[in-house]
Design a protein around this motif. Structure first.
Motif, PDB file in Angstrom:
ATOM      1  N   UNK A  32       0.831  -1.203   0.000  1.00  0.00           N
ATOM      2  CA  UNK A  32       0.000   0.000   0.000  1.00  0.00           C
ATOM      3  C   UNK A  32       0.869   1.260   0.000  1.00  0.00           C
ATOM      4  N   UNK A  33       1.949   1.215   0.780  1.00  0.00           N
ATOM      5  CA  UNK A  33       2.875   2.352   0.828  1.00  0.00           C
ATOM      6  C   UNK A  33       3.505   2.581  -0.544  1.00  0.00           C
ATOM      7  N   UNK A  34       3.823   1.497  -1.250  1.00  0.00           N
ATOM      8  CA  UNK A  34       4.398   1.622  -2.586  1.00  0.00           C
ATOM      9  C   UNK A  34       3.436   2.326  -3.537  1.00  0.00           C
ATOM     10  N   UNK A  35       2.157   2.001  -3.439  1.00  0.00           N
ATOM     11  CA  UNK A  35       1.151   2.647  -4.291  1.00  0.00           C
ATOM     12  C   UNK A  35       1.059   4.139  -3.981  1.00  0.00           C
ATOM     13  N   UNK A  36       1.021   4.470  -2.697  1.00  0.00           N
ATOM     14  CA  UNK A  36       0.902   5.875  -2.288  1.00  0.00           C
ATOM     15  C   UNK A  36       2.112   6.677  -2.758  1.00  0.00           C
ATOM     16  N   UNK A  37       3.308   6.113  -2.598  1.00  0.00           N
ATOM     17  CA  UNK A  37       4.507   6.824  -3.020  1.00  0.00           C
ATOM     18  C   UNK A  37       4.561   6.994  -4.536  1.00  0.00           C
ATOM     19  N   UNK A  44      11.356   5.684  -6.478  1.00  0.00           N
ATOM     20  CA  UNK A  44      12.416   4.885  -5.858  1.00  0.00           C
ATOM     21  C   UNK A  44      11.935   4.292  -4.543  1.00  0.00           C
ATOM     22  N   UNK A  45      11.230   5.095  -3.734  1.00  0.00           N
ATOM     23  CA  UNK A  45      10.667   4.577  -2.494  1.00  0.00           C
ATOM     24  C   UNK A  45       9.644   3.482  -2.762  1.00  0.00           C
ATOM     25  N   UNK A  46       8.883   3.634  -3.846  1.00  0.00           N
ATOM     26  CA  UNK A  46       7.902   2.615  -4.214  1.00  0.00           C
ATOM     27  C   UNK A  46       8.586   1.292  -4.527  1.00  0.00           C
ATOM     28  N   UNK A  47       9.665   1.353  -5.301  1.00  0.00           N
ATOM     29  CA  UNK A  47      10.379   0.139  -5.677  1.00  0.00           C
ATOM     30  C   UNK A  47      10.975  -0.546  -4.459  1.00  0.00           C
ATOM     31  N   UNK A  48      11.584   0.224  -3.570  1.00  0.00           N
ATOM     32  CA  UNK A  48      12.168  -0.346  -2.351  1.00  0.00           C
ATOM     33  C   UNK A  48      11.079  -0.985  -1.496  1.00  0.00           C
ATOM     34  N   UNK A  49       9.915  -0.370  -1.425  1.00  0.00           N
ATOM     35  CA  UNK A  49       8.813  -0.920  -0.636  1.00  0.00           C
ATOM     36  C   UNK A  49       8.365  -2.274  -1.175  1.00  0.00           C
ATOM     37  N   UNK A  50       8.411  -2.465  -2.492  1.00  0.00           N
ATOM     38  CA  UNK A  50       8.053  -3.757  -3.079  1.00  0.00           C
ATOM     39  C   UNK A  50       9.022  -4.835  -2.611  1.00  0.00           C
ATOM     40  N   UNK A  51      10.316  -4.520  -2.591  1.00  0.00           N
ATOM     41  CA  UNK A  51      11.307  -5.504  -2.134  1.00  0.00           C
ATOM     42  C   UNK A  51      11.162  -5.782  -0.639  1.00  0.00           C
ATOM     43  N   UNK A  52      10.802  -4.769   0.136  1.00  0.00           N
ATOM     44  CA  UNK A  52      10.542  -5.006   1.559  1.00  0.00           C
ATOM     45  C   UNK A  52       9.337  -5.928   1.729  1.00  0.00           C
ATOM     46  N   UNK A  53       8.310  -5.725   0.908  1.00  0.00           N
ATOM     47  CA  UNK A  53       7.139  -6.604   0.955  1.00  0.00           C
ATOM     48  C   UNK A  53       7.530  -8.036   0.608  1.00  0.00           C
ATOM     49  N   UNK A  54       8.472  -8.209  -0.313  1.00  0.00           N
ATOM     50  CA  UNK A  54       8.939  -9.552  -0.668  1.00  0.00           C
ATOM     51  C   UNK A  54       9.592 -10.239   0.527  1.00  0.00           C
ATOM     52  N   UNK A  55      10.418  -9.504   1.256  1.00  0.00           N
ATOM     53  CA  UNK A  55      11.089 -10.080   2.429  1.00  0.00           C
ATOM     54  C   UNK A  55      10.066 -10.486   3.479  1.00  0.00           C
TER      55      UNK A  55
END
Length: 252
Positions: A32-37, A44-55
């Motif tokens: 959700x944070x990735x979508x908002x960003x 860049x924050x959106x992309x990092x949030x996707x990888x955090x979601x993967x972890x």
């Protein structure tokens, strides 16, 4: 006249395990944070949030198995979280980043990715008991999301180095989004890593290689992660071609 005493109905209380579902909820928040960003232009924050979601998505199932807290609710919740974090979020990020310049073609490709993720998750949930657990049928949705998010990440972090490719970047984003969406619903097999045994002995040089990989990953995380998932996405097609050449069955 005596009236019968009305007793309250006893409903079975529904309870859930907190720990594994907390990881799933955190993964959902990251998506959700990735979508908002992305809506705010912070790609860049959106992309990092996707990888955090993967972890976080990789941890919830392992925590549930280690603590013996698996549940049907947790499995359904995890699937819904994956749809947001690895289905809707990457599609919207890619659209807001590059695909919207293509007009109808852009949002059509973004929807193909989103629909591919939904179909991939539905097929995984219905075939989980009948497929070979060593292989995934189609590219897993987290890996597909990593392809899209990784491209966004390196496209921003290495913008100066990729200046010569800037005119072609929208077409590259279009291709990667479409490729990821279609590969999720393909019958191409991808190794699931479930046969990897951490207790198995390895040569000492393997530790030196691991240290080297960690150093490179720490210094260039975007590039290393993107290259890894490109290699993983290509591995399924390489194995498919190899099976065809060897005339071996490749049905998942």
């Amino acid at each position: 006249m005596h009236h019968p005493i009305k007793r309250p109905l006893n409903f079975k209380r529904q309870s859930i395990y907190l720990l594994p579902n907390l990881f799933t909820l955190s993964a959902l928040f990251a998506g959700f944070y990735a979508i908002v960003q992305a809506m705010n232009g912070h790609f860049e924050q959106s992309a990092v949030a996707i990888f955090i979601a993967m972890i976080l998505d990789g941890l919830d199932g392992r925590v549930a198995r280690l603590t013996h807290t698996q549940s049907e609710f947790g499995a359904e919740f995890d699937s819904l979280s994956d749809m947001v974090s690895f289905g809707v979020a990457p599609a919207l990020i890619a659209y807001e980043w590059m695909l919207k310049d293509f007009g109808k073609l852009g949002w059509a490709v973004a929807f193909i990715y989103c629909a591919g993720a939904a179909l991939r998750l539905a097929r995984f949930n219905t075939n989980i008991e009948v497929v070979d657990k060593r292989w995934f049928q189609g590219l897993p949705s987290p890996s597909a999301a990593a392809l899209v998010a990784g491209l966004v990440w390196i496209g921003i972090e290495y913008a100066s180095d990729l200046a010569v490719l800037r005119p072609a970047l929208p077409y590259i984003a279009l291709f990667f989004t479409l490729f990821a969406g279609l590969t999720m619903v393909s019958n191409v097999r991808f190794w699931s890593f479930k046969e990897f045994h951490a207790r198995k002995t390895v040569p000492f040089v393997a530790m030196l290689v691991a240290v080297l990989v960690l150093l490179i990953g720490a210094s260039r995380p975007a590039l290393v992660l993107f290259c890894f998932f490109i290699g993983y996405a290509a591995s399924g097609y390489v194995y498919w071609v190899w099976c065809k050449l060897k005339r071996r069955p490749n049905m998942a």
